[in-house]
Every structure is written in C-alpha cells, then in structure tokens.
Design a protein around this motif. Structure first.
Motif, mmCIF file in Angstrom:
data_model
loop_
_atom_site.group_PDB
_atom_site.id
_atom_site.type_symbol
_atom_site.label_atom_id
_atom_site.label_comp_id
_atom_site.label_asym_id
_atom_site.label_seq_id
_atom_site.Cartn_x
_atom_site.Cartn_y
_atom_site.Cartn_z
ATOM 1 N N MET A 158 0.319 -1.339 -0.350
ATOM 2 C CA MET A 158 0.186 0.324 -0.359
ATOM 3 C C MET A 158 0.177 1.522 -0.011
ATOM 4 O O MET A 158 2.108 1.274 0.794
ATOM 5 N N SER A 159 0.477 1.959 -0.994
ATOM 6 C CA SER A 159 1.125 3.410 -0.820
ATOM 7 C C SER A 159 0.667 5.058 0.113
ATOM 8 O O SER A 159 -0.112 4.247 0.500
ATOM 9 N N GLN A 160 1.548 5.665 -0.065
ATOM 10 C CA GLN A 160 1.526 6.507 1.536
ATOM 11 C C GLN A 160 1.654 7.935 0.592
ATOM 12 O O GLN A 160 2.852 8.426 -0.403
ATOM 13 N N ALA A 161 0.016 8.632 0.556
ATOM 14 C CA ALA A 161 0.420 10.291 -0.196
ATOM 15 C C ALA A 161 0.632 10.943 0.302
ATOM 16 O O ALA A 161 0.964 10.881 1.854
ATOM 17 N N PHE A 162 1.925 11.632 -0.333
ATOM 18 C CA PHE A 162 2.223 12.735 0.688
ATOM 19 C C PHE A 162 1.388 13.855 0.957
ATOM 20 O O PHE A 162 0.154 14.123 0.325
ATOM 21 N N VAL A 163 0.623 14.849 1.643
ATOM 22 C CA VAL A 163 0.157 16.004 2.142
ATOM 23 C C VAL A 163 1.222 16.874 2.311
ATOM 24 O O VAL A 163 2.002 17.625 3.712
ATOM 25 N N LYS A 164 0.792 18.197 0.999
ATOM 26 C CA LYS A 164 1.872 19.789 1.410
ATOM 27 C C LYS A 164 0.898 20.275 2.747
ATOM 28 O O LYS A 164 -0.348 20.510 2.584
ATOM 29 N N GLU A 165 1.253 21.155 3.101
ATOM 30 C CA GLU A 165 0.420 22.055 4.151
ATOM 31 C C GLU A 165 1.392 23.536 3.794
ATOM 32 O O GLU A 165 2.471 23.271 3.271
ATOM 33 N N SER A 166 -0.069 24.578 3.890
ATOM 34 C CA SER A 166 -0.173 25.365 3.334
ATOM 35 C C SER A 166 -0.552 26.058 4.716
ATOM 36 O O SER A 166 -2.116 26.593 4.507
ATOM 37 N N GLU A 167 0.234 27.466 4.887
ATOM 38 C CA GLU A 167 -0.232 27.575 6.398
ATOM 39 C C GLU A 167 -0.849 26.741 6.969
ATOM 40 O O GLU A 167 -2.434 27.201 7.760
ATOM 41 N N GLY A 168 -0.767 25.602 7.817
ATOM 42 C CA GLY A 168 -1.698 25.358 8.589
ATOM 43 C C GLY A 168 -2.496 23.920 7.960
ATOM 44 O O GLY A 168 -3.241 23.684 8.270
ATOM 45 N N VAL A 169 -2.982 23.810 6.736
ATOM 46 C CA VAL A 169 -4.175 23.451 5.909
ATOM 47 C C VAL A 169 -3.482 22.677 5.274
ATOM 48 O O VAL A 169 -2.968 22.734 3.978
ATOM 49 N N PRO A 170 -3.729 21.254 5.483
ATOM 50 C CA PRO A 170 -3.229 20.413 4.191
ATOM 51 C C PRO A 170 -3.684 20.663 2.875
ATOM 52 O O PRO A 170 -5.158 20.437 2.888
ATOM 53 N N ILE A 171 -3.135 20.264 2.011
ATOM 54 C CA ILE A 171 -3.502 20.573 0.579
ATOM 55 C C ILE A 171 -5.035 19.563 0.059
ATOM 56 O O ILE A 171 -5.770 20.010 -0.356
ATOM 57 N N ALA A 172 -4.696 18.395 0.848
ATOM 58 C CA ALA A 172 -5.542 16.982 0.140
ATOM 59 C C ALA A 172 -6.886 16.701 0.915
ATOM 60 O O ALA A 172 -6.999 15.835 1.006
ATOM 61 N N ILE A 173 -7.025 17.706 1.787
ATOM 62 C CA ILE A 173 -7.803 17.640 2.728
ATOM 63 C C ILE A 173 -9.510 17.837 1.995
ATOM 64 O O ILE A 173 -9.777 18.411 1.069
ATOM 65 N N GLY A 174 -10.386 16.741 2.591
ATOM 66 C CA GLY A 174 -11.541 16.735 1.665
ATOM 67 C C GLY A 174 -12.788 17.051 2.079
ATOM 68 O O GLY A 174 -13.314 16.951 1.895
ATOM 69 N N ARG A 175 -12.593 16.818 4.312
ATOM 70 C CA ARG A 175 -13.650 16.683 4.955
ATOM 71 C C ARG A 175 -13.234 17.738 5.376
ATOM 72 O O ARG A 175 -12.212 18.137 5.892
ATOM 73 N N LEU A 176 -14.476 18.161 5.972
ATOM 74 C CA LEU A 176 -14.648 18.913 7.588
ATOM 75 C C LEU A 176 -13.763 18.618 8.590
ATOM 76 O O LEU A 176 -12.633 19.329 9.350
ATOM 77 N N PRO A 227 -8.346 22.805 13.876
ATOM 78 C CA PRO A 227 -8.591 23.592 14.851
ATOM 79 C C PRO A 227 -8.568 24.537 15.147
ATOM 80 O O PRO A 227 -8.197 25.571 15.519
ATOM 81 N N THR A 228 -7.939 25.190 13.555
ATOM 82 C CA THR A 228 -7.659 27.292 14.190
ATOM 83 C C THR A 228 -8.613 27.615 12.788
ATOM 84 O O THR A 228 -9.347 27.211 12.254
ATOM 85 N N LEU A 229 -8.778 28.811 13.394
ATOM 86 C CA LEU A 229 -10.375 29.958 12.286
ATOM 87 C C LEU A 229 -9.100 29.589 10.581
ATOM 88 O O LEU A 229 -10.117 29.963 9.977
ATOM 89 N N THR A 230 -8.277 30.420 11.079
ATOM 90 C CA THR A 230 -7.377 30.547 9.511
ATOM 91 C C THR A 230 -6.789 29.286 8.745
ATOM 92 O O THR A 230 -7.716 29.226 7.748
ATOM 93 N N ALA A 231 -7.280 28.278 9.662
ATOM 94 C CA ALA A 231 -7.002 26.437 8.846
ATOM 95 C C ALA A 231 -8.251 26.855 7.442
ATOM 96 O O ALA A 231 -8.897 26.116 6.872
ATOM 97 N N GLY A 238 -11.924 18.317 19.123
ATOM 98 C CA GLY A 238 -11.685 19.889 18.409
ATOM 99 C C GLY A 238 -11.504 19.795 16.972
ATOM 100 O O GLY A 238 -11.095 20.346 16.360
ATOM 101 N N LYS A 239 -12.377 18.885 16.342
ATOM 102 C CA LYS A 239 -12.819 18.424 15.127
ATOM 103 C C LYS A 239 -14.132 19.318 14.989
ATOM 104 O O LYS A 239 -14.894 19.866 15.635
ATOM 105 N N TRP A 240 -14.064 20.248 13.542
ATOM 106 C CA TRP A 240 -14.558 21.157 13.387
ATOM 107 C C TRP A 240 -16.405 20.190 12.300
ATOM 108 O O TRP A 240 -15.822 19.253 11.842
ATOM 109 N N TYR A 241 -17.291 21.187 12.577
ATOM 110 C CA TYR A 241 -18.806 20.168 12.774
ATOM 111 C C TYR A 241 -19.088 21.520 12.257
ATOM 112 O O TYR A 241 -19.656 22.730 12.266
ATOM 113 N N ILE A 242 -20.166 21.517 11.045
ATOM 114 C CA ILE A 242 -21.052 22.349 11.114
ATOM 115 C C ILE A 242 -22.251 22.393 11.996
ATOM 116 O O ILE A 242 -23.560 21.020 11.997
#
Length: 78
Positions: free
Chosen positions: A1-19, A24-28, A72-76
């Motif tokens: 099984m391969s592992q994908a790289f996740v690049k972070e940009s100011e605390g937010v992983p680029i590959a995020i798909g779910r809230l 757990p920051t407002l900026t993110a 500390g997980k965001w939800y609607i």
C-alpha cells in the motif's frame, strides 16, 4: 500500500477533503471553506457562545455556522 504525501500550506493540508480533517484553527477553517467555495473568500461574520451547543459558534460568510467538538474537530452547527 502506498502512502500519499500531504503538503501543508499555512497549517492546512492541501489534500483535505473533509471538514473534520481541518486543523482546529480559524485560519485553517477559512482556508478550507474558501477552497471549497471555488476560491471565493469565506470569512467570519460573527462568533458567539451557543447555549444550545454548549460551545462557541462561528457564523461564516457562506451562511453556515461552525463549531469544534470536544476532540477539536470542526462541524456544521445547525
């Protein structure tokens, strides 16, 4: 099984798909919601403590309110 790289940009992983995967920051949260909104900037309109939810709610310019759960997980918040 391969592992994908996740690049972070100011605390937010680029590959995020779910809230709930957003840091757990407002900026993110703002960066995630802006990306999900076709790069149209989403910003915080107000924040207030909700007796119903027992935590701070953040009303964003996209019309939804967001809060963090006990882990500390965001939800609607409805």
């Amino acid at each position: 099984m391969s592992q994908a790289f996740v690049k972070e940009s100011e605390g937010v992983p680029i590959a995020i798909g779910r809230l709930h995967d957003v840091l757990p920051t407002l900026t993110a949260l703002v960066q995630y919601l802006t990306r999900e909104n076709n790069s149209i900037r989403v910003y915080e309109k107000t924040n207030q403590y909700s007796e119903k939810h027992g935590r701070e709610l953040r009303l964003m310019s996209n019309g939804c309110s967001y809060a963090k759960d006990d882990a500390g997980k965001w939800y609607i918040a409805e």
